[in-house]
Scaffold this motif. Structure first.
Motif, short mmCIF file in Angstrom:
data_model
loop_
_atom_site.label_atom_id
_atom_site.label_comp_id
_atom_site.label_asym_id
_atom_site.label_seq_id
_atom_site.Cartn_x
_atom_site.Cartn_y
_atom_site.Cartn_z
N MET B 1 23.45 -21.55 16.51
CA MET B 1 22.99 -21.84 17.63
C MET B 1 21.22 -21.52 17.64
N TYR B 2 20.44 -22.44 17.90
CA TYR B 2 19.32 -22.16 17.98
C TYR B 2 18.77 -21.18 19.13
N SER B 3 17.79 -20.48 19.11
CA SER B 3 17.55 -19.54 19.99
C SER B 3 16.39 -20.27 20.81
N GLN B 4 16.22 -19.77 21.96
CA GLN B 4 15.27 -20.80 23.07
C GLN B 4 14.50 -19.75 23.72
N ARG B 5 13.13 -20.02 23.93
CA ARG B 5 12.31 -19.01 24.59
C ARG B 5 12.53 -19.55 26.01
N LEU B 6 12.79 -18.60 26.90
CA LEU B 6 12.75 -19.14 28.42
C LEU B 6 12.05 -18.10 29.24
N GLU B 7 11.39 -18.53 30.26
CA GLU B 7 10.68 -17.97 31.20
C GLU B 7 11.36 -16.64 31.76
N ASN B 8 10.55 -15.67 31.81
CA ASN B 8 10.97 -14.35 32.47
C ASN B 8 11.38 -14.78 33.60
N THR B 9 12.51 -14.04 34.17
CA THR B 9 12.90 -14.32 35.61
C THR B 9 12.27 -13.17 36.80
N TYR B 10 12.09 -11.87 36.30
CA TYR B 10 12.04 -10.96 37.16
C TYR B 10 10.34 -10.94 37.49
N GLN B 11 10.13 -10.79 38.94
CA GLN B 11 8.61 -11.13 39.37
C GLN B 11 7.64 -9.97 38.60
N PHE B 12 8.27 -9.08 38.28
CA PHE B 12 7.18 -8.07 37.55
C PHE B 12 6.88 -8.47 36.12
N ASN B 13 7.74 -9.30 35.53
CA ASN B 13 7.42 -9.72 34.12
C ASN B 13 6.85 -11.08 34.20
N LYS B 14 6.46 -11.79 35.50
CA LYS B 14 6.08 -13.11 35.45
C LYS B 14 4.37 -13.13 35.06
N GLY B 29 21.90 -17.63 23.05
CA GLY B 29 20.80 -18.49 22.62
C GLY B 29 19.65 -18.41 23.53
N LYS B 30 19.82 -17.95 24.70
CA LYS B 30 18.35 -17.72 25.55
C LYS B 30 17.86 -16.50 25.16
N SER B 31 16.41 -16.43 25.20
CA SER B 31 15.70 -15.30 25.03
C SER B 31 14.77 -14.82 26.06
N TYR B 32 14.92 -13.70 26.54
CA TYR B 32 14.30 -13.03 27.71
C TYR B 32 13.35 -11.76 26.93
N HIS B 33 12.56 -11.29 27.99
CA HIS B 33 11.76 -10.05 27.73
C HIS B 33 12.98 -8.89 27.72
N LEU B 34 12.70 -7.80 27.17
CA LEU B 34 13.47 -6.84 26.67
C LEU B 34 14.37 -6.04 27.97
N GLN B 573 30.60 -3.96 13.80
CA GLN B 573 29.84 -2.63 14.16
C GLN B 573 28.29 -2.74 14.54
N LYS B 574 27.78 -3.73 13.72
CA LYS B 574 26.28 -3.92 14.07
C LYS B 574 25.89 -5.16 15.02
N THR B 575 24.93 -5.11 15.37
CA THR B 575 24.39 -5.98 16.51
C THR B 575 23.33 -6.91 15.62
N LEU B 576 23.46 -8.04 15.85
CA LEU B 576 22.50 -8.86 15.31
C LEU B 576 21.49 -9.34 16.47
N LEU B 577 20.21 -9.14 16.23
CA LEU B 577 19.26 -9.52 17.30
C LEU B 577 18.26 -10.37 16.70
N LYS B 578 18.03 -11.42 17.58
CA LYS B 578 16.82 -12.24 16.97
C LYS B 578 15.58 -12.03 17.89
N ILE B 579 14.49 -11.73 17.23
CA ILE B 579 13.40 -11.42 18.21
C ILE B 579 12.35 -12.63 17.90
N LEU B 580 11.94 -13.13 18.88
CA LEU B 580 11.17 -14.19 19.05
C LEU B 580 9.97 -14.01 19.27
#
Lengths: 180, 593
Positions: B1-14, B29-34, B573-580
């Motif tokens: 699945m392709y990851s997709q950059r999404l807008e941050n939702t929280y006001q303090f991140n915007k 597949g959606k990606s957000y701020h940490l 046991q491991k976590t796969l993380l994609k960092i965009l």
């Protein structure tokens, strides 16, 4: 303060006005008994303009500018409070008015008694505000209503506010010497 | 699945400038701020706001901080009983008292900011005692209509519950669903119970929806007194399919609705309304009822704004004088669960005065935090990047950069990719650097010895600074793989002309042009608190030893060599993380601007 500590804190009669050393007051300004001018306030008469006559028991807080640019005198009544950063350039002011922080009253405006100008409001030129006018500013619009409630709130604390200032300001600031 | 950059939702991140540069991909597949992600420690996966289910734990008033039970909240329309909002500026109104000349004390509401008060501001005095407010609500048309529907639904569901064949069961479900949707919930139902007839996406709207008057909706059944709503005949009637004629008619209606309807009958019966005295001869239109009123207004400030009108749903008055204060809407505290395993991720404290959580699994406190310390061009279309990894945990974090993963390595709008990656396992120290495990310690030491100065810049406490080299442009073969869950390989072609200048301090004065305004690429990362290789194969040491010489000799394109980890049983046991990454080219230190 010269009052002895043994006497109970009776409401002392205010016998003089307090004008801090650090404020700007032009020559030709008349300030009546009881008025407090905080440091960094300025009461300015432009060149060729008429005098400014300030009545009793007013409070003029920090960074307030009261300017007279017209040749006629600017009369200010008594028991007004000008809060921090107010800018006053009007024709005349009655008594018992509240000017909240950073409000602007532009030239040639007449303000009668017991009005309240909200924080950040701009009162446009050539207006006549009748008694008990309340102007306030929200994010979108300026609201003007008639109400005596802000005045009632103001009078209920104004005397105690003045007394407190007369007690505390001389402790922390040097005063301008007045003729009284 | 392709990851997709999404807008941050929280006001303090915007509105912060740098909050769109690094995004962490959620498993969906959606990606957000940490800071917007959660981390489920039982699935070892990240959860975004779409991968959680929410439950309302408590209602409280943001002003008086009083805890309100859900029954009481829904009874009052999810509003606080005591606190009022100013209709002009939406501040909280204060209660004040004044005594008039006769010594009679009157109480009123007062806005300390915009000076609105309940005595002088409106057309008439606003009565805010509970009795008159209740009476006013009950008069409203929407309230009456809603009650009618509720009554009938209640009655029917009670009747139906006695019958138990298959047909009635579905009807019971419908009746319950309608009851829930329309009515005030008496009890907070269990998570599993609600699951029966509602899709999970809909669930969260049930409790959050404010029982304001419902809009005029044609899908809602029209009630004729005495009729029953859920008989077979009525259901059939309600479910008549839409024909083309109907849709044509709807379209026509839409066109018609843009034309203002003339109003035939004489207008407002309100005697006070003198506005139309001179307008009687003129035509009146539905949509500009107060056109004359508007014309008479000298000051545009006398008209209410859209926000003010939306706070007055029953009247939506255009005149400021008619605005009335309403009770302050309540806020909720919600517990959040993982959608995959139903474990609690967030559990807030029920006491509104307390701000700490009972359980908090924010991704911020589990995932390695990444920031870019420096990024610059080293050649045309080649850049090097220094990333700092921070370990928020107290224990060691092992990680590697996988060469093949299930799914896609890149995100769809990527315009660059990494060409040089450290291919072995590495680690970041914890905050408390205590290893009681001898095996682990030995392993860490081993990993340390293998470190290549080309990649490893700095290691201190729980920080690790790594160097990456990337290239603008993406290999076509990466995109070819359109399959959803197929294994993809990262293809690395290191350009020959690349001189690996390991000396970080050489200052290259040369400026480079950037082909793109934003350089976008993805890094895949696997991490675990246990060693990724040690637990897999017992002969991990030999495994590493056998592969390392290859790395040092030449950077062969991987995919065939033995450095790849065979998929094993401990993969979970491991976590796969994609960092965009999405780095504006002006942030590169030596971009020709």
């Amino acid at each position: 303060m010269s009052t002895s500590p043994s006497t109970p804190p009776t409401p002392q009669t205010i016998t003089k006005s307090l004008i801090c050393q650090d404020c700007t007051v032009s020559t030709g300004v008349q300030i009546a008994i009881g008025t407090v001018v905080h440091p960094k306030a300025s009461v300015i008469i432009n060149e060729g303009a008429g005098p400014i006559i300030i009545g009793e028991n007013n409070i003029i807080e920090e960074l307030v500018q009261i300017i007279n640019k017209s040749p006629e005198p600017l009369n200010i009544g008594s028991n007004n409070i000008f809060e921090v950063g107010a800018y006053i350039e009007c024709k005349s002011i009655g008594s018992g008015n509240v000017f909240e922080p950073k409000c602007k009253v532009l030239s040639n405006t007449v303000i009668n008694d017991q009005c309240s100008i909200g924080a950040g409001c701009i009162v446009s030129e050539n207006r006549i505000l009748e008694n008990n006018t309340v102007i306030s500013q929200t994010s979108s619009s300026q609201i003007e209503i008639k109400s005596s409630i802000p005045y009632e709130n103001h009078t209920s604390i104004h005397t105690s506010h003045l007394e407190l200032l007369h007690k505390s300001i001389p402790l922390f600031h040097t005063m301008k010497k007045t003729q009284l | 699945m392709y990851s997709q950059r999404l807008e941050n939702t929280y006001q303090f991140n915007k509105n912060l400038t740098n909050h769109d540069i690094i995004k962490y991909s959620c498993n969906c597949g959606k990606s957000y701020h940490l800071t917007e992600l959660y981390y489920c420690i039982s699935c070892l996966k990240t959860n975004c706001k779409f991968c959680i289910t929410e439950d309302i734990d408590c209602y409280y008033c943001p002003n008086c901080l009083e805890h309100i039970s859900s029954a009481e909240a829904s009874l009052n329309g999810n509003r606080c009983k005591k606190c009022f909002e100013c209709p002009m500026c939406f501040n909280v109104l204060t209660y004040s008292a004044s005594t008039n000349a006769n010594g009679v004390e009157t109480f009123f509401l007062n806005c300390t900011f915009c000076k609105w008060n309940s005595i002088n501001s409106g057309e008439k005095e606003f009565r805010f005692d509970s009795h008159s407010i209740k009476a006013k609500n009950e008069e409203s048309e929407a309230y009456i209509q809603l009650n009618k529907v509720l009554e009938i639904v209640n009655k029917e569901s009670a009747e139906l519950s006695s019958l138990k064949d298959k047909k009635t069961l579905t009807r019971i479900k419908i009746a319950q669903a309608m009851k829930q949707f329309l009515g005030q919930q008496s009890k907070h139902q269990k998570h599993s119970q609600r699951k029966n007839f509602l899709k999970s996406d809909e669930q969260r709207w049930i409790n959050s929806s404010v029982p304001e008057p419902l809009p005029d909706n044609n899908l809602l059944p029209k009630i004729t007194p005495g009729s029953s709503l859920l008989t077979n005949a009525n259901i059939k009637k309600g479910l008549t399919p839409i024909t083309t004629e109907d849709s044509d008619k709807m379209q026509q209606d839409r066109v018609q609705s843009r034309i203002f309807n003339k109003i035939e009958s004489t207008l407002p019966t309100n005697e006070n309304n003198t506005l139309f005295d001179d307008a009687e001869t003129k035509d009146q239109y539905d949509d500009d009822l107060d056109l004359d009123q508007l014309n008479k207004i000298e000051d545009a400030d006398e008209i209410s704004t859209l926000a003010q009108r939306l706070h007055q749903i029953p009247t939506q008055s255009k005149s400021l004088k008619k605005l009335e204060p309403h009770h302050r809407p309540l806020l909720t505290r919600r517990s959040k669960r993982c959608k995959r395993c139903d474990r609690l991720l967030i559990k807030p404290d029920v006491n509104p005065g307390k701000t700490e959580f009972k359980r908090q699994h924010f991704a911020y406190s589990y995932l390695p935090r990444i920031h870019i310390s420096k990024i610059n061009w080293i050649d045309n279309d080649l850049f090097e990047m220094f990333l700092v990894f921070n370990n928020p945990l107290h224990s060691h974090l092992f990680m590697n950069f996988p060469m093949e993963i299930k799914g896609s390595m890149i995100s769809l709008d990527d315009n660059a990719q990494l060409v040089d990656l450290y291919q072995n396992e590495t680690f970041i120290g914890g905050l408390l650097d205590e290893t009681d495990d001898m095996e682990k310690e030995a392993h860490i030491q081993q990993l340390k010895n293998l470190e290549d100065a080309r990649y490893f810049i700095d290691r201190k406490d729980n920080r690790l600074k790594l160097r990456f080299i990337g290239k603008v442009g993406v290999e076509n073969s990466v995109f070819d793989n359109n399959g959803q869950d197929e294994v993809t390989h990262l293809i690395i072609h290191l350009p020959d002309q690349l001189l690996l200048n390991t000396d970080e301090n050489t200052i290259n004065e040369k400026k480079f042009n950037s082909k793109f305004e934003n350089i976008k690429f993805t890094i895949c990362l696997e991490f675990s608190t246990k060693s990724l290789t040690l637990n897999n194969n017992n002969n991990s040491s030999s495994n590493i030893a056998s592969t390392t010489p290859k790395d040092e000799n030449d950077n062969t394109p991987l995919g065939s060599s033995g450095t790849l980890q065979p998929p094993s049983e401990s993969a979970s046991q491991k976590t796969l993380l994609k960092i965009l990454f999405d780095i504006p080219s002006k942030n590169f230190t030596n971009t020709q601007l």
